[in-house]
Design an enzyme around this catalytic site. Structure first.
Site, PDB file in Angstrom:
ATOM      1  N   ARG A 139       0.945  -1.070   0.046  1.00  0.00           N
ATOM      2  CA  ARG A 139      -0.025   0.040  -0.031  1.00  0.00           C
ATOM      3  C   ARG A 139       0.996   1.340   0.080  1.00  0.00           C
ATOM      4  NH1 ARG A 139      -5.161   1.862  -1.102  1.00  0.00           N
ATOM      5  NH2 ARG A 139      -6.182   2.899   0.585  1.00  0.00           N
ATOM      6  N   THR A 419      -9.559   0.031 -10.336  1.00  0.00           N
ATOM      7  CA  THR A 419      -8.602  -0.866  -9.543  1.00  0.00           C
ATOM      8  C   THR A 419      -8.601  -2.204 -10.292  1.00  0.00           C
ATOM      9  OG1 THR A 419      -9.074   0.169  -7.553  1.00  0.00           O
ATOM     10  CG2 THR A 419      -8.416  -1.988  -7.459  1.00  0.00           C
ATOM     11  N   ASN A 439      -5.981   4.351  -7.193  1.00  0.00           N
ATOM     12  CA  ASN A 439      -7.257   4.713  -6.538  1.00  0.00           C
ATOM     13  C   ASN A 439      -8.258   4.954  -7.610  1.00  0.00           C
ATOM     14  OD1 ASN A 439      -8.862   5.309  -4.502  1.00  0.00           O
ATOM     15  ND2 ASN A 439      -8.365   7.138  -4.449  1.00  0.00           N
ATOM     16  N   ASP A 461      -7.962   8.182   0.226  1.00  0.00           N
ATOM     17  CA  ASP A 461      -8.339   7.088   1.036  1.00  0.00           C
ATOM     18  C   ASP A 461      -8.296   7.378   2.463  1.00  0.00           C
ATOM     19  OD1 ASP A 461      -9.529   5.548  -1.063  1.00  0.00           O
ATOM     20  OD2 ASP A 461      -7.711   4.193  -1.064  1.00  0.00           O
ATOM     21  N   SER A 490      -7.900   0.720   3.516  1.00  0.00           N
ATOM     22  CA  SER A 490      -8.392   0.530   1.721  1.00  0.00           C
ATOM     23  C   SER A 490      -9.498  -0.767   2.252  1.00  0.00           C
ATOM     24  CB  SER A 490      -6.877  -0.363   1.326  1.00  0.00           C
ATOM     25  OG  SER A 490      -7.448  -1.041   0.259  1.00  0.00           O
ATOM     26  N   SER A 491     -10.173  -0.742   1.202  1.00  0.00           N
ATOM     27  CA  SER A 491     -11.125  -2.032   0.921  1.00  0.00           C
ATOM     28  C   SER A 491     -10.468  -3.259   0.058  1.00  0.00           C
ATOM     29  CB  SER A 491     -12.409  -1.392   0.197  1.00  0.00           C
ATOM     30  OG  SER A 491     -12.975  -0.492   0.963  1.00  0.00           O
ATOM     31  N   GLY A 512     -13.329  -1.973  -7.021  1.00  0.00           N
ATOM     32  CA  GLY A 512     -14.857  -1.466  -6.642  1.00  0.00           C
ATOM     33  C   GLY A 512     -14.903  -0.835  -5.390  1.00  0.00           C
ATOM     34  N   GLY A 513     -13.715  -0.166  -5.001  1.00  0.00           N
ATOM     35  CA  GLY A 513     -13.575   0.905  -4.060  1.00  0.00           C
ATOM     36  C   GLY A 513     -14.209   0.076  -2.555  1.00  0.00           C
TER      37      GLY A 513
END
Ligand code: DON
Length: 624
Positions: A139, A419, A439, A461, A490-491, A512-513
């Site tokens: 990340r 993503t 992102n 984020d 993050s997701s 898909g965030g």
């Protein structure tokens, strides 16, 4: 036998005769005559492993590594570098992500100096199924000069342009560190070998396909605003404004090829030091960004121990904070006892409690999660069976509980599908699941002059201000405030699932965030609760709820009758665009090969190492 004798006759029969024939023949026989299968969708089978991802040329690069004797890590790393070239909206050198892998046998990482040594040293690897699983956190991180208020205007409101489109919106990129670490510790082939195809694609150019053309057209205004991005992705029009590359034209990226070549030559240092680092820091100095040479030199991807739960007897692994894994596993545990119901998947009775559980998980996420210095107590609390049971009891099977009652705050959500997720299986059952991103599509749209890659806008984020929504409508708290060196929550949640006996089975994940964890949950419920095959589990329509805004999003394919019933239970329904792209693979066991399914929602690539003649897209089994 009877079926075989009838076969030539069948083609001659008028269509009207078929029902009569069906009535006469026994149903199973007739289904086999027509080669029907219980599921509407079928996965592709391969004997030599498989790469399921977003972009066909990059997936083919991964499959070529499998054919060359590489393992799942080689294939995933090669495909990821290739996606940095062929899928510029999401594939990247300037972004970050999370990777989860399982390899059979003793860990190759030990002999390569990747793991803590000495007696009792607790390592990041999780032994399971006769092999090791490990996660890689690559990340982006906040630069040392980042401040909690860096996106705030004097009146305290968030400057969305600065948070998403300025050099300040970029975190220190992590992708190169992560991919190089994965390769050095777990790959088979030399790094230069797995990067070579990406270099060739960048240098020789790729033909813009209709998907890329559409994506470039959507982002044309953003890309035109930056000199480097404009030069790469747009064409000058004499007397007019530049236009995005069209389908059939060639996208050449010589500066990106040079950056890739430096990584092939010098690994991690080839990006975080030398000319690439110098180009990035020069850009920051000139345009008011905060990433310094020291930030780049200090950046490390981390090998981390995956989180593990059991879902319906299956061990499920996901990467820990700041990834989305904890929320995913919490949601899975929360809904574990639900279904299957007589109405099946996509019935209101099935979807309502699932949606309610989603809101509960987002309430916890917003309040408690971030890149925590001491995550263990929070992990224990959120996965505590007693607390989960209490939360479950708050779900009214017949009534939606309004978000205002569940939590305070306000927000909005905007969809982004930018993503990219890769799932890889090799012929030995080695699995890699990796999700990476800039992102938003094309990140902040700023291309590093002389280095040819786009920068992320992942600093968005973080929670820029409590109570304010980010690009995904997420309203987050202090636990996810901007601080030097911290990684934004993050997701992303690349996921591995094992059989009840611990042997490796399934790799999945999605872009898909904020929808990522609800998407992965639905893929796994479809497979494990509703008994769909991998293809159906991936293709079936999805729903999403995230507490704020207080509404339930439905993909097309959920019937209006179901929507109506959900509305009657108190949900505010919104028809949503296609959600995510959960490219997935399954390992069938030694000598039995593997299955793959590329999500039909997006352009997708599913590639196998077999020679072209044996490559099957139809889903029919390969010859043994
Ligand atoms: O890490 C996250 O949660 C987001 N940056 C992921 C962004 C994303 O998935 C965008 N597109 N679908």
């Amino acid at each position: 036998m009877r079926a075989l004798r009838l076969l030539p006759l069948l083609a001659l029969l008028p269509v009207a005769v078929l029902p009569a024939l069906a009535a006469a023949a026994d149903a199973a026989d007739f289904a086999s005559l027509l080669q029907e299968r219980p599921g509407r969708f079928r996965p592709v089978r391969s004997t030599g492993g498989m790469v399921a991802g977003q972009e066909p040329r990059a997936a083919a690069v991964g499959a070529a590594m499998l054919a060359a004797g590489g393992n799942a890590v080689d294939a995933a790393v090669a495909a990821s570098f290739a996606e940095a070239v062929t899928l510029p909206a999401a594939g990247n050198l300037g972004g970050g992500g999370f990777l989860l892998l399982w390899l059979p046998g003793p860990s190759p990482a030990r002999g390569r100096g990747c793991l803590p040594s000495g007696p009792g040293a607790a390592g990041p690897e999780l032994p399971i199924g006769g092999g090791q699983a490990v996660a890689i956190d690559y990340r982006e991180s906040a630069p040392a000069a980042a401040t909690a208020d860096q996106f705030l205007r004097p009146d305290g409101t968030v400057d969305r342009q600065r948070a998403t489109r300025s050099p300040l919106s970029a975190g220190v990129p992590g992708s190169v560190a992560g991919l190089v670490l994965a390769q050095r510790c777990y790959g088979h082939l030399p790094l230069a070998r797995v990067i070579a195809p990406a270099i060739a694609l960048a240098e020789q150019g790729v033909t813009v396909d209709p998907f890329l053309a559409e994506s470039l057209a959507d982002a044309a205004t953003l890309l035109a605003a930056d000199p480097g991005a404009r030069r790469t992705f747009l064409r000058a029009v004499p007397g007019g404004s530049p236009r995005p590359l069209a389908a059939g034209e060639i996208l050449r990226q010589p500066e990106l090829a040079a950056s890739l070549r430096r990584i092939a030559r010098s690994g991690h240092q080839g990006f975080y030091g030398g000319p690439t680092a110098a180009a990035l820091t020069a850009l920051m100095r000139e345009r008011g960004g905060r990433i310094s040479a020291a930030d780049l030199a200090d950046y490390r991807a981390r090998l981390v121990r995956p989180l593990q739960i059991t879902f319906r007897g299956h061990p499920v692994l996901a990467p820990p904070l700041p990834a989305g894994g904890l929320s995913l596993l919490q949601l899975l545990k929360l809904v574990e006892p639900f279904g299957p119901l007589p109405g099946g998947a996509s019935s209101a009775a099935d979807l309502h409690p699932l949606a309610e559980a989603m809101a509960l998980v987002f309430r916890d996420r917003n309040e408690h999660l971030g890149d925590l210095p001491q995550p263990e107590p929070v992990v224990r609390r959120l996965l505590d069976p007693t607390r989960l049971a209490e939360l479950r009891r708050t779900i009214d099977p017949l009534r939606h509980r309004p978000s205002a009652e569940l939590a305070a705050g306000q927000g909005r959500r905007s969809g982004g599908t930018n993503t990219t997720h890769l799932s890889v299986v090799d012929r030995h059952g080695g699995l890699v699941s990796s999700t990476t991103s800039l992102n938003l599509a094309y990140g902040n749209g700023i291309s590093v002059p002389g280095a040819g890659f786009l920068l992320n806008n992942t600093m968005d984020d973080f929670s820029a201000a409590p109570g304010t929504a980010n690009a995904f409508g997420l309203i987050q708290g202090e636990a996810n405030a901007i601080a030097p060196g911290r990684r934004p929550l993050s997701s992303m949640s690349p996921t591995l699932v094992f059989r009840p006996d611990g042997t490796p089975w399934l790799a999945t994940g999605s872009p898909g965030g904020s929808r990522i964890l609800t998407i992965v949950t639905q893929v796994l419920r479809n497979r494990l609760v509703h008994g769909m095959n991998l293809a159906g589990a991936v293709a079936s329509p999805r729903i999403h709820s995230q507490l704020w805004p207080d509404r339930l999003e439905l993909e097309d394919g959920i019937s209006p009758d179901t929507a109506d019933l959900l509305q009657k239970r108190g949900h505010r329904i919104k028809a949503a665009n296609a959600m995510g792209a959960a490219h997935s693979v399954e390992w069938l066991g030694k000598g039995r090969g593997s299955l793959g399914m590329a999500d039909p929602r997006r352009s997708s690539g599913l590639a196998q190492p077999e020679p072209a003649g044996l490559r099957l897209r139809s889903g029919a089994p390969n010859p043994p």
